[in-house]
Design a protein around this motif. Structure first.
Motif, PDB file in Angstrom:
ATOM      1  N   ALA A  31       0.853  -1.180   0.000  1.00 13.57           N
ATOM      2  CA  ALA A  31       0.000   0.000   0.000  1.00 13.57           C
ATOM      3  C   ALA A  31       0.891   1.233   0.000  1.00 13.57           C
ATOM      4  O   ALA A  31       2.033   1.178   0.417  1.00 13.57           O
ATOM      5  N   GLY A  32       0.350   2.364  -0.451  1.00 12.12           N
ATOM      6  CA  GLY A  32       1.115   3.609  -0.406  1.00 12.12           C
ATOM      7  C   GLY A  32       2.069   3.729  -1.573  1.00 12.12           C
ATOM      8  O   GLY A  32       1.877   3.120  -2.629  1.00 12.12           O
ATOM      9  N   PRO A  33       3.133   4.528  -1.413  1.00 12.77           N
ATOM     10  CA  PRO A  33       3.990   4.866  -2.545  1.00 12.77           C
ATOM     11  C   PRO A  33       4.926   3.717  -2.917  1.00 12.77           C
ATOM     12  O   PRO A  33       6.029   3.614  -2.397  1.00 12.77           O
ATOM     13  N   VAL A  46      10.614  14.257  -1.500  1.00 11.99           N
ATOM     14  CA  VAL A  46       9.472  13.789  -2.290  1.00 11.99           C
ATOM     15  C   VAL A  46       9.687  12.331  -2.691  1.00 11.99           C
ATOM     16  O   VAL A  46      10.814  11.832  -2.715  1.00 11.99           O
ATOM     17  N   MET A  47       8.570  11.675  -2.989  1.00 11.26           N
ATOM     18  CA  MET A  47       8.632  10.312  -3.503  1.00 11.26           C
ATOM     19  C   MET A  47       8.607  10.411  -5.031  1.00 11.26           C
ATOM     20  O   MET A  47       7.673  10.974  -5.613  1.00 11.26           O
ATOM     21  N   VAL A  48       9.642   9.855  -5.657  1.00  9.70           N
ATOM     22  CA  VAL A  48       9.757   9.943  -7.122  1.00  9.70           C
ATOM     23  C   VAL A  48       9.697   8.527  -7.700  1.00  9.70           C
ATOM     24  O   VAL A  48      10.457   7.650  -7.270  1.00  9.70           O
ATOM     25  N   PRO A 299      -8.000  17.996   1.233  1.00 10.76           N
ATOM     26  CA  PRO A 299      -7.941  17.096   0.076  1.00 10.76           C
ATOM     27  C   PRO A 299      -6.498  16.945  -0.405  1.00 10.76           C
ATOM     28  O   PRO A 299      -5.928  17.875  -0.955  1.00 10.76           O
ATOM     29  N   PHE A 300      -5.934  15.792  -0.189  1.00 11.18           N
ATOM     30  CA  PHE A 300      -4.545  15.548  -0.581  1.00 11.18           C
ATOM     31  C   PHE A 300      -4.566  14.953  -1.992  1.00 11.18           C
ATOM     32  O   PHE A 300      -4.803  13.761  -2.172  1.00 11.18           O
ATOM     33  N   VAL A 301      -4.354  15.802  -2.972  1.00  9.33           N
ATOM     34  CA  VAL A 301      -4.426  15.374  -4.379  1.00  9.33           C
ATOM     35  C   VAL A 301      -3.032  14.959  -4.826  1.00  9.33           C
ATOM     36  O   VAL A 301      -2.076  15.740  -4.745  1.00  9.33           O
ATOM     37  N   ALA A 353       4.920  14.035   0.683  1.00  5.44           N
ATOM     38  CA  ALA A 353       5.957  13.635  -0.274  1.00  5.44           C
ATOM     39  C   ALA A 353       5.406  13.012  -1.560  1.00  5.44           C
ATOM     40  O   ALA A 353       6.127  12.916  -2.542  1.00  5.44           O
ATOM     41  N   CYS A 354       4.151  12.592  -1.548  1.00  3.32           N
ATOM     42  CA  CYS A 354       3.609  11.961  -2.757  1.00  3.32           C
ATOM     43  C   CYS A 354       2.977  12.959  -3.707  1.00  3.32           C
ATOM     44  O   CYS A 354       2.385  12.563  -4.729  1.00  3.32           O
ATOM     45  N   SER A 355       3.046  14.236  -3.390  1.00  2.00           N
ATOM     46  CA  SER A 355       2.425  15.262  -4.230  1.00  2.00           C
ATOM     47  C   SER A 355       3.233  16.536  -4.116  1.00  2.00           C
ATOM     48  O   SER A 355       3.975  16.725  -3.138  1.00  2.00           O
TER      49      SER A 355
HETATM   50  S1  SF4 Z   1       2.441  11.183   1.535  1.00  4.69           S
HETATM   51 FE1  SF4 Z   1       4.177  10.500   2.793  1.00  4.69          FE
HETATM   52  S2  SF4 Z   1       3.256   9.189   4.359  1.00  4.69           S
HETATM   53 FE2  SF4 Z   1       1.724   9.380   2.723  1.00  4.69          FE
HETATM   54  S3  SF4 Z   1       2.062   7.619   1.384  1.00  4.69           S
HETATM   55 FE3  SF4 Z   1       3.281   9.353   0.559  1.00  4.69          FE
HETATM   56  S4  SF4 Z   1       5.332   9.112   1.487  1.00  4.69           S
HETATM   57 FE4  SF4 Z   1       3.897   7.848   2.689  1.00  4.69          FE
END
Ligand code: SF4
Length: 366
Positions: A31-33, A46-48, A299-301, A353-355
């Motif tokens: 689940a997640g990034p 950030v997640m790239v 809202p986390f887009v 980090a995902c946006s």
């Molecule tokens: S925003 Fe941060 S905590 Fe949420 S899934 Fe992405 S890396 Fe993980």
């Protein structure tokens, strides 16, 4: 290029790593990034995407880090920024008394977030007709990289070590949806209680709306500081297409639950994840965001990232300009609604980090 725009570009195109071993191990599936690597670009972590099909052909190249772990990112030979990688957390080297490596129980996200999937299975995942098409929750379990059910005691042990050894600042507890009307609220509550008994760490719980709103107060009283209930996509047509099981929970139930949860957790402490790029028009996403902000819900887009092995692995990520056209006005809406990523006590919205959304928020204030 403004850093928000660069992050949107990177999260759309991914990046090629000259040294694939740079940084600590990236995660695939789960689940997640997934299929991403955390990197800090000009001070923003950030997640790239690095393991996705678009990333393999990305025009963005991250050079091999030097002896001090410093690197650069460039496009067409032009340097765009300095890059470093969060180091491998020390808690990854520990093992529970019953022999389970801590990294199978919780992982480092970004640079200071501990993330766990309390239950690594889902009532919707086994069936092709019900599963969310973007989800990879079963992949890491099948590959033996995690355990299906993390006990409260195990999570407390890992959380304490992650705070003490690695300076973790907040924790995300998500879960696959178990059978039963609480939709996972009960296992989140018992896990949060155990963690809070062991260490003072802000926690975000993430689950589907439980059938009974009384669960919101129970989760808060157990130590959950912020709550995520994730819409994922916002129009009926796209909901039915990409998450046929979860779409059976009507949007009206989500919005009733958002309103109820916001009164318990407080304005700005309830959030929802919205994946842009799966077919929802930007106008529909922004209209939904405006409704959420009016309720006090953040809202986390985030841009959709195609995860290898999922039914949507070949679906293209959104263009950076599509994300810009959402995140720029959204940052203005958030400011007008007095909501900010920096005010969230724990979770994805705070991490960001995902946006590029929180970067747009900062740029709007500058
Ligand atoms: S925003 Fe941060 S905590 Fe949420 S899934 Fe992405 S890396 Fe993980």
């Amino acid at each position: 290029m403004p850093i928000g725009r660069l992050i949107s570009e990177l999260q759309s195109c991914g990046a090629r790593l000259a040294d694939p071993t740079a940084g600590h191990e990236s995660r695939r599936g789960g689940a997640g990034p997934s299929d991403h690597k955390a990197m800090t670009i000009d001070g923003v972590t950030v997640m790239v995407p690095v393991h996705t099909a678009p990333a393999f052909a990305s025009p963005y190249i991250v050079e091999k880090p030097d002896a001090f772990g410093k690197s650069t990112i460039s496009r067409d030979g032009v340097k765009l920024g300095d890059v470093s990688f969060p180091t491998r957390p020390r808690f990854y080297d520990l093992t529970t008394a019953d022999g389970i490596p801590y990294w199978k129980l919780a992982t480092l996200h970004s640079r200071d977030v501990l993330a766990t999937t309390v239950l690594q299975s889902c009532i919707r995942y086994q069936s092709r007709t019900k599963t969310c098409q973007f989800c990879a929750i079963g992949q890491s379990l099948a590959a033996g990289r995690t355990v299906e059910r993390k006990t409260p005691g195990q999570l407390a042990e890992v959380a304490k070590a992650a705070v003490e050894l690695d300076g973790i600042k907040h924790m995300v507890m998500t879960t696959g949806t178990p059978p039963g009307p609480d939709r996972g609220a009960a296992i989140l509550a018992e896990s949060a209680r155990a963690v809070k008994d062991a260490v003072d760490l802000p926690i975000q719980g993430q689950c589907e709306p439980p059938d009974d709103d009384a669960w919101f107060a129970r989760m808060r009283d157990a130590g959950i500081d912020a709550l995520g209930m994730h819409l994922e996509v916002v129009t009926d047509e796209v909901r039915a297409r990409v998450m046929p099981g979860k779409a059976q929970v009507p949007l009206t139930r989500y919005f009733d639950a958002f309103a109820a949860a916001a009164t318990i957790f407080g304005r700005g402490q309830v959030s929802t994840y919205i994946l842009a790029g799966l077919g929802d028009p930007k106008e529909a996403i922004l209209a939904t965001c405006a409704k959420l902000i009016a309720l006090g819900v953040y809202p986390f887009v985030v841009p959709f990232v195609p995860i290898s092995g999922t039914p949507l692995e070949s679906h293209p990520p959104p263009a950076a300009v599509f994300m810009h056209d959402i995140l720029k006005p959204l940052s203005d809406l958030l400011r007008s609604g007095a909501l900010a990523a920096t005010d969230i006590k724990a979770g994805c919205g705070r991490c960001g980090a995902c946006s590029a959304l929180s970067t747009y928020e900062r740029e709007a204030l500058a």
